[in-house]
Design a protein around this motif. Structure first.
Motif, short mmCIF file in Angstrom:
data_model
loop_
_atom_site.label_atom_id
_atom_site.label_comp_id
_atom_site.label_asym_id
_atom_site.label_seq_id
_atom_site.Cartn_x
_atom_site.Cartn_y
_atom_site.Cartn_z
N ARG A 1 0.82 -1.21 0.00
CA ARG A 1 0.00 0.00 0.00
C ARG A 1 0.86 1.26 0.00
NH1 ARG A 1 -5.13 0.53 3.96
NH2 ARG A 1 -5.59 -1.35 2.74
N ASP B 1 -5.58 -1.32 -1.60
CA ASP B 1 -4.17 -0.93 -1.63
C ASP B 1 -3.84 -0.04 -2.82
OD1 ASP B 1 -3.71 -2.38 0.67
OD2 ASP B 1 -3.02 -4.18 -0.40
N ASP B 2 -4.81 0.15 -3.72
CA ASP B 2 -4.65 0.99 -4.90
C ASP B 2 -3.53 0.49 -5.81
OD1 ASP B 2 -5.54 2.99 -6.53
OD2 ASP B 2 -4.43 4.60 -5.54
#
Length: 472
Positions: free
Chosen positions: A203, A234-235
């Motif tokens: 992340r 966590d993109d």
């Protein structure tokens, strides 16, 4: 890296540790196919095979093997068949995408592309990096600790590498400094080291990449079998992992991620199924996963991979982590008490309780790693990996240019597997080898080995054709 001296009470200490942790990890957490196979010993007799090589290929979950037998009669070609079996196979194959997307917490629009393995997935992504007028729009940035799957594909495109610091915090700062130079389109990182089992903070790395206008791809080949992943939370832009490390048979891998780069990229396999219209002098390529899945896909590989993700998703996370942690800590503590044994890690600030998966890397003073592995297999029925683990730059950096040993375990493991490994290493340090060994086809093997394979298996040396991996 640490080396500890064995005490006269090492065996007693290990017994005490074993008793303490057997309630947590004395039995497998999930049943796996082949858990009770018998391995012949060089000195005679058989013993239950202690499989400590999950990091290379994990055994199939018994539930997955049963599922395979259930769907196998319906196996047929997908996408273009009107027949009953073909329709069922198509449904199973396409639904596998939804299952895998859910497993990793994918976004609704994320593409799920089935490949041969993690290496294949990352090579596919390397062909989809954005370009303008044929010129790449930025470099790929990666660390020196990567598996070759997340190293070599990027060497064919503009790239930069960063030497990881001896702490995770220092490594993040080193990446930040490079990203601040500008011109990076993609940060490629491992989720967990295949050599030491140390986990990187995905992340934080995703936020760092996005802060500097780059995307991130995570090699989750080792992480996915050991930790829950949520790429939405966590993109993470792209994620790759393999079925053969996730308790699924057959060669199948997957790439999950944002579709824009993938839909504009070079088709990974030019062939049937990847096109809208083919002409004698040109082609109109498809969008979506079909663009990169030319040819007949690995239906059973995708189906069993998806079924494995369902089993893992249903695990009680606390029990899962406790089981793995009990085995790992027992093994690490036991190895550190044996004179001449060094347990290796990359980062000084790794928390062994939370930031590691079921992988332990070590070496034994005075013995080639390949010889130790051959000894453990032949005399103790223990299987583990030796060599440079397709991570040559990292092994050199750790001072192990000729390789080390890796014990890896998972859902089907039990504490006794680690105990047998420790007993074998203690015996080696105490009394030495119990058999003569020679190098054959570049690998250590017992001399005058009379053990035989099952009737159906070719009785030839298992090391024949091994990758050389001998250059410094």
């Amino acid at each position: 890296m640490t080396t500890a001296t064995v005490s006269p009470n090492a065996a007693i200490h290990n017994a005490a540790l074993f008793s303490e942790r057997s309630a947590i990890a004395g039995r497998p957490l999930s049943a796996v196919t082949g858990a009770e196979i018998q391995a012949p010993l060089i000195q005679g007799g058989h013993v239950r095979y202690a499989n400590l090589d999950y990091g290379a290929s994990a055994p199939a979950l018994s539930v997955v093997s049963a599922y395979l037998n259930e769907i196998l009669p319906f196996y047929a070609s997908v996408h273009r068949g009107a027949g009953y079996a073909s329709q069922i196979s198509t449904s199973v194959y396409e639904n596998a995408r939804n299952i895998v997307r859910d497993f990793v917490g994918g976004r609704a629009g994320d593409s799920v592309i089935f490949t041969r393995n993690t290496t294949d997935s990352l090579n596919l992504l390397a062909g989809c990096l954005p370009a303008t007028d044929g010129r790449p729009q930025g470099d790929v940035l990666y660390l020196d600790i990567e598996h070759h799957a997340n190293l070599l594909p990027w060497q064919g495109v503009p790239h930069r590498s960063v030497v990881a610091a001896d702490t995770i915090s220092g490594t993040i700062e080193a990446l930040r400094a490079e990203l601040e130079q500008g011109g990076v389109s993609l940060l490629a990182v491992t989720g967990a080291s295949n050599v030491t089992g140390e986990i990187l903070p995905i992340r934080a790395l995703a936020a760092l990449a996005h802060e500097h206008g780059a995307r991130i791809v995570v090699d989750a080949a080792q992480l996915a079998p050991h930790r829950r992943i949520n790429i939405s939370a966590d993109d993470v832009d792209y994620l790759a992992f393999s079925g053969h490390k996730l308790y699924a048979p057959f060669g199948a891998g997957v790439l999950v991620g944002r579709p824009d780069w993938l839909d504009a990229g070079t088709p990974h396999l030019a062939g049937g199924g990847a096109v809208r219209e083919a002409r004698l002098d040109g082609v109109s390529w498809a969008d979506g996963p079909a663009r990169h899945e030319g040819g007949s896909p690995n239906v059973l590989g995708a189906a069993t991979l998806a079924r494995a993700t369902q089993v893992i998703s249903a695990l009680d996370q606390d029990r899962w982590h406790a089981h793995e942690s009990a085995i790992r800590s027992f093994l690490v503590e036991g190895l550190q008490k044996i004179d001449g044994v060094t347990v290796h890690q990359i980062f000084k600030d790794t928390d062994p309780d939370t930031d590691t998966i079921g992988v332990v890397n070590f070496s034994v003073a005075g013995y080639d790693a390949g010889l130790v592995a051959a000894y453990l297999s032949a005399e103790h029925g223990v299987g583990l990996r030796d060599g440079r683990f397709c991570a040559h730059p990292l092994l050199k950096r750790l001072g192990l240019p000729s390789g080390s040993l890796r014990a890896s375990f998972g859902l089907g493991s039990r504490l006794e597997d680690a105990q047998r490994l420790l007993a074998g290493i203690e015996e080696l340090r105490r009394t030495g080898l119990g058999w003569d060994y020679v190098v054959d086809s570049g690998r250590w093997v017992p001399a005058n080995d009379t053990r035989v394979y099952p009737e159906w298996a070719p009785n030839t040396p298992g090391t024949a054709g091994a990758a050389p991996c001998i250059e410094d």
